[in-house]
Design a protein around this motif. Structure first.
Motif, PDB file in Angstrom:
ATOM      1  N   GLN A   1       3.247   5.927  -5.663  1.00 56.83           N
ATOM      2  CA  GLN A   1       2.842   6.118  -7.076  1.00 56.83           C
ATOM      3  C   GLN A   1       1.818   7.231  -7.204  1.00 56.83           C
ATOM      4  OE1 GLN A   1       1.202   2.701  -8.948  1.00 56.83           O
ATOM      5  NE2 GLN A   1       3.177   1.681  -9.159  1.00 56.83           N
TER       6      GLN A   1
ATOM      7  N   GLN B   1       2.034   1.905  -3.332  1.00 56.82           N
ATOM      8  CA  GLN B   1       0.956   2.489  -4.148  1.00 56.82           C
ATOM      9  C   GLN B   1       0.771   3.980  -3.835  1.00 56.82           C
ATOM     10  OE1 GLN B   1      -2.612   0.372  -3.349  1.00 56.82           O
ATOM     11  NE2 GLN B   1      -3.758   1.419  -4.968  1.00 56.82           N
TER      12      GLN B   1
ATOM     13  N   ARG C   1       0.848  -1.201   0.000  1.00 53.34           N
ATOM     14  CA  ARG C   1       0.000   0.000   0.000  1.00 53.34           C
ATOM     15  C   ARG C   1       0.881   1.247   0.000  1.00 53.34           C
ATOM     16  NH1 ARG C   1      -4.762  -2.211   2.803  1.00 53.34           N
ATOM     17  NH2 ARG C   1      -5.525  -3.568   1.148  1.00 53.34           N
TER      18      ARG C   1
END
Ligand code: ADP
Ligand code: ASP
Ligand code: MG
Length: 439
Positions: free
Chosen positions: A22, A19, A16
């Motif tokens: 990102q 992510q 996570r």
């Protein structure tokens, strides 16, 4: 500049965090990223404090070591480079050394708040190391250097703004800043916090302090739903809410937002977007000055409410009676949520029962006092135009089997509140869901 806040589940697993990295690097917008502690950490720290408070050092130590083991595993999956893993381990060890020291010194509330702060301190440091690993230029801004509360335990927005602006002015390089949600310093200079779920509040305060272009609250659900998804089967995300509607829902129990997290954004007119880290394309909820339809938008429920009824025949036609009653609550710094009056009685609700005994003792000078604990406020939020018929009727039709202790309608056009015993909460939310939303 934007402010993006990621909650506990959004950073609770190494993948996570990857992510989140990102998400924050997909455009070149300058941003301040506010992080919560990894999910479960603040609860674990609360539990450690509880063991220390009852002087059970063995139990506290076992909890500290279990939490440390969790972080060791986390680091392995978060980072690839050995030197960064070693650096991360050294950081984690430093925080756990502090936690182990708490076993040897006398426990008090200030120390407990130091303990609670460790979660956000660790998550932000680990995330910054990960950004370093993937070559993202980011800077950690310590929240303890600019988040301040005043003598009333309220955030001091002017001071926060002054300190944060000065810190940002010194940093010309990176356009991504990372900071801790939840934690702050109080007026005595001690480490403190903005209460559980306080990272949302941090994001809104930071956004207001720097007049951000937008505040994004990234969590594990696709926006504010029309009802509590933990209680009711069928719920759906609401595309748009006004600040007033969102503030009512947050205050009256929608866990997705900290109860006080709307006012700073509202004060500065900054749009708040609720988004889902696990489903970044989902539209989520936009909270802004715009109000949309004239209808019921959502329901929320707040537990742990105490209802107090003061009955007095002397009140009949007496002016100044309500003032005297309210002054007692003011004296004990206890906010009133709901109020209803009749010719001979006043009922109020409070959610902080710390001074209940003292309040009741003083109220008894004015008449008979009845107290009901374990009540729940069910709050129906929307944009109710006074002339619009049917809303109240629909609510009553839905709740024929639910005993209602108090009703508050007309105080604001955004809120109809009902008080019922906690044991009826699920039934009330479910039945209102079916009746008001055809679900
Ligand atoms: P975070 O850790 O990101 O701060 P929280 O657990 O504090 O996340 O808040 C998100 C949770 O709030 C959701 O998973 C959901 O279970 C709960 N929740 C309660 N009421 C609502 C609502 N009306 N809409 C959306 N989520 C809600
Ligand atoms: N970590 C804190 C809590 O669990 C603050 C937050 O997550 O918003 O309450
Ligand atoms: Mg939260």
């Amino acid at each position: 500049m934007q402010v993006l806040k990621f909650g506990g589940t959004s950073v609770g697993k190494p993948e996570r965090m990857h992510q989140v990295a990102q998400l924050i690097t997909k455009d070149n917008e300058p941003k301040i990223v506010v992080l919560s502690a990894l999910s479960g950490t603040t609860n674990a720290l609360v539990a450690i404090g509880e063991s220390l408070a009852k002087s059970d050092k063995d139990e506290a130590k076992a909890k500290i070591e279990a939490l440390r083991a969790h972080y060791y595993t986390f680091i392995q999956d978060l980072l690839k480079k050995e030197e960064l893993r070693a650096e991360a381990k050294a950081i984690i060890d430093e925080h756990f050394e502090f936690l182990l020291i708490t076993l040897k010194i006398s426990f008090n509330e200030a120390l407990n708040r130091d303990i609670l702060a460790q979660g956000e301190l660790m998550s932000t440091k680990l995330f910054t190391l990960y950004l370093e690993e993937i070559g993202v230029d980011a800077k950690l801004l310590p929240a303890l250097e600019f988040m301040r509360t005043n003598e009333e335990h309220e955030p001091d927005l002017d001071l926060i703004s002054e300190k944060l602006t000065a810190l940002l002015e010194k940093e010309k390089g990176p356009s991504i800043f990372i900071t801790q949600g939840y934690i702050c310093k109080n007026f005595k200079g001690e480490i403190d916090n903005l209460q559980r779920g306080g990272s949302d509040y941090t994001a809104s305060l930071v956004g207001a302090a720097i007049q951000a272009t937008e505040i994004q609250i990234w969590t594990d659900i696709d926006g504010m739903h029309n009802n509590d998804p933990r209680v009711v089967d069928k719920t759906f995300p609401i595309a748009e809410l006004s600040f007033d509607e969102a503030a009512e829902l947050a205050y009256f129990g929608a866990k997705i937002l900290h109860p006080a997290s709307i006012w700073p954004a509202q004060k500065m007119g900054i749009t708040v977007r609720l988004l889902n880290t696990m489903e970044p394309e989902a539209k989520g909820t936009v909270i802004s000055t715009a109000t949309t339809s004239d209808d019921v938008k959502a329901l929320a429920a707040k537990d742990g409410i105490t209802a107090i009824k003061i009955k007095s025949t002397r009140m009949l036609l007496a002016y100044g009676f309500l003032r005297k009653i309210f002054e007692i609550f003011e004296k004990y710094r206890t906010p009133i949520d709901m109020i209803t009056t009749s010719e001979v009685a006043v009922s109020v609700t409070i959610d902080d029962a710390t001074y209940l005994t003292k309040i009741v003792a003083e109220l008894e000078k004015f008449g008979t006092v009845e107290v009901d604990r374990n009540q729940t406020i069910i709050c129906v939020v929307g944009n109710f135009v006074a002339e619009r018929k049917g809303v109240v009727n629909n609510i009553f039709e839905a709740l024929t089997s639910v005993p209602i202790r108090m009703i508050s309608y007309g105080g604001s056009r955004h809120n109809i509140s009902l008080l019922t015993d906690r044991s009826y909460k699920e039934e009330a939310l479910q039945k209102l869901n079916t009746h008001l939303f055809d679900l």
